[in-house]
Scaffold this motif. Sequence first.
Motif, mmCIF file in Angstrom:
data_model
loop_
_atom_site.group_PDB
_atom_site.id
_atom_site.type_symbol
_atom_site.label_atom_id
_atom_site.label_comp_id
_atom_site.label_asym_id
_atom_site.label_seq_id
_atom_site.Cartn_x
_atom_site.Cartn_y
_atom_site.Cartn_z
ATOM 1 N N ALA A 345 0.825 -1.212 0.000
ATOM 2 C CA ALA A 345 0.000 0.000 0.000
ATOM 3 C C ALA A 345 0.856 1.258 0.000
ATOM 4 O O ALA A 345 0.513 2.260 -0.627
ATOM 5 N N ARG A 346 1.978 1.229 0.711
ATOM 6 C CA ARG A 346 2.841 2.413 0.749
ATOM 7 C C ARG A 346 3.375 2.741 -0.644
ATOM 8 O O ARG A 346 3.456 3.906 -1.032
ATOM 9 N N ALA A 347 3.703 1.703 -1.412
ATOM 10 C CA ALA A 347 4.209 1.930 -2.772
ATOM 11 C C ALA A 347 3.111 2.454 -3.681
ATOM 12 O O ALA A 347 3.363 3.273 -4.568
ATOM 13 N N GLN A 348 1.869 2.004 -3.471
ATOM 14 C CA GLN A 348 0.778 2.401 -4.358
ATOM 15 C C GLN A 348 0.509 3.897 -4.325
ATOM 16 O O GLN A 348 0.047 4.472 -5.302
ATOM 17 N N ARG A 349 0.827 4.547 -3.208
ATOM 18 C CA ARG A 349 0.556 5.984 -3.087
ATOM 19 C C ARG A 349 1.426 6.825 -4.023
ATOM 20 O O ARG A 349 1.095 7.973 -4.307
ATOM 21 N N VAL A 350 2.545 6.265 -4.465
ATOM 22 C CA VAL A 350 3.461 7.041 -5.314
ATOM 23 C C VAL A 350 3.593 6.437 -6.706
ATOM 24 O O VAL A 350 4.480 6.822 -7.462
ATOM 25 N N LEU A 351 2.715 5.496 -7.054
ATOM 26 C CA LEU A 351 2.873 4.798 -8.330
ATOM 27 C C LEU A 351 2.769 5.732 -9.526
ATOM 28 O O LEU A 351 3.566 5.636 -10.467
ATOM 29 N N VAL A 352 1.776 6.642 -9.514
ATOM 30 C CA VAL A 352 1.561 7.490 -10.694
ATOM 31 C C VAL A 352 2.760 8.409 -10.936
ATOM 32 O O VAL A 352 3.314 8.416 -12.050
ATOM 33 N N PRO A 353 3.206 9.207 -9.952
ATOM 34 C CA PRO A 353 4.391 10.034 -10.241
ATOM 35 C C PRO A 353 5.631 9.209 -10.535
ATOM 36 O O PRO A 353 6.438 9.580 -11.402
ATOM 37 N N ALA A 354 5.789 8.061 -9.845
ATOM 38 C CA ALA A 354 6.946 7.209 -10.127
ATOM 39 C C ALA A 354 6.883 6.673 -11.552
ATOM 40 O O ALA A 354 7.909 6.566 -12.241
ATOM 41 N N GLY A 355 5.676 6.342 -11.998
ATOM 42 C CA GLY A 355 5.521 5.868 -13.368
ATOM 43 C C GLY A 355 5.896 6.919 -14.386
ATOM 44 O O GLY A 355 6.597 6.634 -15.369
ATOM 45 N N PHE A 356 5.430 8.141 -14.178
ATOM 46 C CA PHE A 356 5.778 9.214 -15.110
ATOM 47 C C PHE A 356 7.288 9.467 -15.125
ATOM 48 O O PHE A 356 7.876 9.686 -16.192
ATOM 49 N N LEU A 357 7.925 9.450 -13.955
ATOM 50 C CA LEU A 357 9.372 9.682 -13.916
ATOM 51 C C LEU A 357 10.129 8.542 -14.586
ATOM 52 O O LEU A 357 11.155 8.767 -15.253
ATOM 53 N N THR A 358 9.632 7.311 -14.427
ATOM 54 C CA THR A 358 10.248 6.180 -15.121
ATOM 55 C C THR A 358 10.120 6.333 -16.634
ATOM 56 O O THR A 358 11.065 6.063 -17.385
ATOM 57 N N ALA A 359 8.941 6.770 -17.095
ATOM 58 C CA ALA A 359 8.743 6.996 -18.527
ATOM 59 C C ALA A 359 9.672 8.090 -19.041
ATOM 60 O O ALA A 359 10.198 7.999 -20.158
#
Length: 477
Positions: A345-359
Amino acid sequence: MTTTPTRPVLSKDGGTDNRRALLLAVVLAAQFMALLDVFIVNVAAPTIRTEMGASGAGLQLVVAGYTIAYAVLLVTGARLGDRFGHRRAYLGGLAVFTAASLACGLAADTGQLIAFRIVQGAGAALTIPQVLSLIQRTFTGEDRVRALGAYSAVLATGAAAGQVVGGVLVSADLLGSGWRPVFLVNVPIGVALLALGARVLPRDAPTGPERSRPLDLPGLVLLAAAVSLLTVPLVLGQEQDWPLWAWLSLAAAAALAVVFGAYESRLARRGGAPLIAPRVLRIPGIGKAAFRIAVAMAVNAGFLFTLTLHLQGGLGYSALRAGLTFAPAAVVFGVIGFTWRRWPARAQRVLVPAGFLTAAAAALAMGALLRGGGTGGWALYPAFVAMGGGLALAFSPALTGALAAVRPEDAADAGGLLATVTQLGQLIGVAAFGTVFLGRLHAPGAYDSAEALWACALALAAASILGASTALVRRAR
């Protein structure tokens, strides 16, 4: 006020789960087929031009007519599904799409092909909004999350599959039919889906507030005009070097969007039935989610479009080889779309910004590896994997979060809105990043094409960072 629920799909032996799984497969197959047709014709375009003697403008309309009709009528399709029933709208739209596909495959000249492509897009626009509505009404809890993950995977793989399937069908030249199988392939699939859909889709409740809600015809006209004025220059402006009419059309689209918003708000205050219920726009987080979805789809479409131009135009890849090159990104997008909810759950809170930065990092790596005109070697594939994974993390949680708070009676409005945002994001991505690429492509050859792709990589990274910055909005509140 409550709505009369859709009757559940049940069987005497308790096979509800199997029926729901089959329902999901049927609606997502139609989603995949409609998305496939956005991209499959790109591969066939040179053959169509040669065999039919199509002009440049005619060929653009063959490719773009479907997309324009599809984008313009998505919200209308959602409202028709809400009023007349999602099952009826899905089956009716699929029947129109299948018949138009047959007509496209048998078209005798360019004018006929353009007209049937527009009808094909209209059929898709009636069918596709029902997909999200049926998912919302059929699945709950974790089942809904998994269904939305499958939906995300279909969106990711449809574009790459379009390139591959188009390349295979055109290269095969079945019975000397040239480009025609790219349309005719939809016919047996469409017929099969119609037969299955008639069996597994739930019959719509005969009564309920949504059914008695009148169509907002003035709102429909305003929205269709605004989306038309936006999509036509996005699709055609690039090929015509952005003439004055394109900029005037975009300005008019912005003005009409404001008029549409004002009209809908006034209609709601007077107790009317607006095309998009204002309460849907007030759902917590849906505005930010819609922006994230648009950015993710724009980056995805820009990545696919510009890299295809480089692989085929700069490096001389065949359509089939170019399509297969995207397979790692599509596969990873699909896998993450299915599994991200299992992460901590802790990781899920930052998935969207982390995904954009990975892209963003993947785009820069891709551009750097291909800069100089080479093929990039084995290191290019981890970059593609990172791009697919990053965009999956940016898109899937945003979509799921946007729909989590949507009530069943608002499913059509929210589904139509997010489907339109998804489509417009793709159009904007192709237009914006395609313009960056083509504007810097001064001479044929791998080196010049690679330099143009590097400029696109920088633009893709910047757009991804913009998507990641939306995380700051929540923290600032």
